[in-house]
Design a protein around this motif. Sequence first.
Motif: not given
Length: 312
Positions: A167-193
């Motif tokens: 390989a002619t390039m190097h890499h280093a991991r800095l952090a990790q996270t996860r994908y989530v579904c995002v919506m506005r407060q008050g969205h019909p799908l926003a209530p917990p569940g």
Amino acid sequence: MNFRTLDLNLLRVFDSVMAEGSLTRAALVLAMTQPAVSHAIRRLHETVGEPLFERSAHGMKPTPRALALWPPVRAALSGLQGALAPSDFTPQRDPATFRLAMADATAALMLPPLVVELERQRALANLRVLPLTTRDPRRLIEQGDCDLAVGYFPEAIAHIDAQGSDATMHHARLAQTRYVCVMRQGHPLAPPGHLTLDAFCDAHHLLVSFSGRPHGFVDQALAGLGRQRRIVLTVNQFFTAGRVVTRSDLLTVLPESFLAATGFLGELVTRDLPIELGRVHIEMLWHLRRDADPAHRWLRGLITGAESAALS
């Protein structure tokens, strides 16, 4: 072309004209007069045996031969510069300019702690942040258009790891996270569940795509299940995504740790996705030729600390 008689200074001029696209700007970078730059390019044309540039309304247009020649020339010059660079680097004494490629969300989170550390160290370094419009920045790095890229580059990292010691390039991991579904407060799908797959697919969506492609990781995962979603809007910035989502019923999918980069964290609600997506690994990517450069090593350490502070 006889390489033994080639004036290597002509390659420095060629590289500058390619990078700047103008004889005038190249002359300023090289601290030469414009006639001297023009004469050098003419000599290189004669040496190569064919034209490398054509004049256009927008400056100097490279020929196909010049485009093919530039990557190895730039790589060779960069390697030579690295070999002749000082063996140490003192941030408070040695000026340096670094070009970083990253998306707006990464820059919004990482640059504040990075600048704080620069000022704390009284470093003479200057940073130029370039917009990142691809999930694979290897070409930018290979051609020397940026010194380092930070982001989520799954295809590039997989390719580098597959090459192993070649390989002619190097890499280093800095952090990790996860994908989530995002919506506005008050969205019909926003209530917990539990957010069901049917509800997710029936909703209208906003896609964040740095390259402008009309589909992403979510759509690939849905296709594997024989499902699809309606993408009403595609944008290339997290801030724009946040602003639109807070003022509409559109859903979007974002890395959880980057929600603050939208600027609307307090107005957003997140829900677990009804599909399985891999973790989002934030990586730092650079060329092998810069690996041992003391200034570049200092920069990588600085970025590692800034990323930890940004996502902590």
